[in-house]
Design a protein around this motif. Structure first.
Motif, short mmCIF file in Angstrom:
data_model
loop_
_atom_site.label_atom_id
_atom_site.label_comp_id
_atom_site.label_asym_id
_atom_site.label_seq_id
_atom_site.Cartn_x
_atom_site.Cartn_y
_atom_site.Cartn_z
N GLU A 137 0.86 -1.18 0.00
CA GLU A 137 0.00 0.00 0.00
C GLU A 137 0.90 1.24 0.00
N PRO B 215 -3.29 4.42 4.09
CA PRO B 215 -2.88 4.38 2.68
C PRO B 215 -3.79 5.23 1.80
N VAL C 154 -3.99 1.55 -2.97
CA VAL C 154 -3.94 0.14 -2.57
C VAL C 154 -3.94 -0.73 -3.83
N TYR D 5 -3.46 -0.37 -9.25
CA TYR D 5 -3.72 0.34 -7.99
C TYR D 5 -4.99 1.18 -8.13
N ALA E 90 -7.66 4.31 -2.12
CA ALA E 90 -8.26 3.63 -0.98
C ALA E 90 -9.63 4.22 -0.68
#
Length: 565
Positions: A65, A225, A228, A272, A275
């Motif tokens: 993360e 984070p 993620v 990615y 978050a």
């Protein structure tokens, strides 16, 4: 848990995106931190065994993360800076330096072959040309006192302010907070591993460009984070991360290039998302599933203009090793008939190195593309044909025979879906590299139209685009893509390493012919397509999509920046 804090000492991060050198990278890729750690460990001629073991443990942790602030991505413009060499120097002995590079490559090849006699001959030839360089240097730099004003003016070019200037770019991200955190939640390092890793991190002085000075350490209190990792197709970023075998791949690649040959750092691409932010799934083609990657062995690559030859040769090899009768999935024809199969079937793509200004335009790998929702029995049929092909060539390679009798050796990469499990030698030889999301896409191989556009003999680009646009729109709809907002057609690609469409000439891409070289010719052209929404690759369109034509990549500068998400 393991968390690494990286502080940007200059308050900015200078690094180019791996797929677009005119675009700044943000957030920093986890693989860059690993590369920096490998660099400091192997600076010693005898690296510490404990540090090497920690690197091998680190590479298995996978994608972390990332906690970081927003960053301003500076607009990239050309800066003209003095070159490294004056023209009075390069004009005189530059051919000799190119000869030195050629003999250095020959020496490395001889050393890797394991033949002492060949290595000795190569070393002798290299020493001879280096002696020529020394002699020429002395001759051109010794003053005689009789030099003309023109010669003295050229000699003065060794001063930086007298040298010719060359364009350079400096992509830079300026974050609100200079601290970046990489967090592995499931990691459980021992006290010794933490201590050794912290010592390695403490020696890292820069990540990315040499101007990106950093200070790194292990921390026990990272923030929440911001980015993620995800295996979902709705990723917002593709970042390079580590995986098992990456350290060994880096060492093998260095043994090959030794800083002299063109190279790409091995990595694994990981998707990615932000978050806590729900992501919309961009449109994607509904017939493209997993890829089986067959990489060309070192120095056996072919130019991208041979795409049709390579794709047809791979298909022919699979057909020759498939069971009889050949399954329609592999042949692309209805069984017992010459009629083409309308249902999705296997296609072959050629994956070239074309995205950088200095890319060589050579095919790095061939991808056997399987349809989405393929049944287990059909998948087994393809894999069995691959096994027989490999066994026929000795079991450790795939011998590919092209028109004219030219042969090349391929090696198996990874059955490469979006969650591929092995590190890749070069990002371009991966499905994930081509599976990015963007609104604007440009062709890497020309698109073969399914009907001839109504144009004159020598149309200008506006006339060509107007005639091609409705045909491209219908082809996009047929493969599950939205109707484009605009289509620009040209015989020349936006990628500098991609050759133009040949149009009767022997140079560049040949026109696509249905059924082989003497079949019905289809009009081929390079295109740039802008969609009304994000489209997720891989993107392949056109009549030649089963043989490598119509492969597209996001147009340079079209992928979204952090401030736009």
């Amino acid at each position: 848990m393991l968390a690494v804090e990286m502080t940007l000492l200059g308050g900015r991060y200078r690094a180019s995106s791996f797929d677009d050198r005119r675009k700044a990278e943000w957030p920093p890729e986890p693989a860059r931190l690993f590369y920096a750690a490998v660099n400091v460990v192997y600076q010693s001629s005898e690296p510490d065994d404990a540090e090497v073991e920690v690197l091998r443990w680190w590479e298995t942790l996978g994608a972390p993360e990332i906690a970081c602030s927003e960053a301003l991505l500076r607009s990239v413009v050309d800066h003209y800076v003095p070159g490294n060499f004056a023209s009075s120097w390069t004009n005189d002995i530059q051919p000799l330096w190119r000869e030195v590079e050629r003999h250095q490559r020959s020496l490395m090849e001889a050393q890797s072959s394991g033949s002492p006699s060949d290595a000795a001959k190569a070393q002798k030839a290299l020493d001879k040309v280096i002696a020529k360089v020394r002699t020429a240097t002395e001759r051109y730099t010794r003053p005689t006192g009789k030099e003309s004003l023109q010669v003295m003016d050229r000699v003065a070019e060794v001063l930086p302010h007298r040298r010719g200037k060359q364009p350079r770019t400096f992509p830079t991200a300026v974050p609100d907070d200079p601290n970046v955190y990489f967090i592995w939640r499931s990691a459980d390092p021992t006290a010794q591993q933490r201590s050794t890793l912290d010592a390695i991190l403490g020696r890292i002085g820069r990540v990315g460009h040499s101007a990106s000075t950093v200070s790194c350490r292990i921390t026990d209190d990272p923030p929440d984070p911001v980015w993620v990792p995800t295996s979902s197709p709705a990723c917002e970023r593709q970042l390079r991360t580590t995986d098992t075998g990456l350290l060994e791949a880096l060492l093998e690649e260095y043994e090959r290039h030794h800083g002299y040959l063109e190279h790409v750092l091995p990595a694994r691409l990981t998707g990615y998302v932000r978050a806590g932010k729900p992501s919309t799934v961009p449109t994607r083609q509904n017939e493209i599933g997993d890829w089986i990657i067959l990489r060309f062995k070192s120095r056996q690559q072919l130019p991208i203009s041979r795409t049709l030859d390579v794709a047809r040769a791979v298909r022919a090899a699979l057909i020759s090793h498939a069971p009889d009768p050949v399954p329609p999935l592999i042949s692309g024809h209805i069984q017992g008939s010459a009629e083409q199969l309308r249902a999705p079937h296997m296609s072959v793509l050629c994956l070239p190195n074309v995205t950088h200004a200095y890319s060589d335009g050579y095919i790095q790998a061939a991808a056997i593309c399987l349809p989405d929702d393929l049944s287990p029995d059909d998948r087994t049929t393809v894999l069995d044909a691959l096994d027989r092909w490999s066994a026929h060539a000795g079991g450790d390679r795939y011998r590919l025979t092209l028109p004219g009798g030219l042969s090349r050796d391929l090696e198996l990469g990874v059955l490469d879906a979006d969650s591929g499990a092995l590190p890749i030698r070069a990002p371009v030889a991966s499905r994930q590299f081509w599976a990015r999301r963007a609104r604007t896409w440009s062709s890497v191989t020309p698109v073969a139209l399914d009907r001839h556009p109504r144009i004159g003999r020598n149309p200008d680009l506006d006339e060509l685009s107007a005639a091609v646009a409705p045909i491209i729109s219908r082809m996009c709809e047929r493969v599950g893509l939205p109707v484009p907002e605009s289509v620009t057609a040209s015989p020349v690609s936006v990628w500098s390493a991609v050759p133009p469409v040949a149009f009767g000439s022997r140079r560049g891409f040949p026109q696509y012919c249905v059924g082989g070289r003497r079949g019905d010719r289809r009009f081929t052209t390079h295109v740039t397509i802008e969609f009304p929404e994000d489209v997720r690759g891989p993107l392949i369109i056109g009549a030649g999509r089963f043989f490598g034509y119509g492969l597209l990549l996001p147009t340079p500068g079209s992928t979204r920046t952090a401030s736009e998400l």
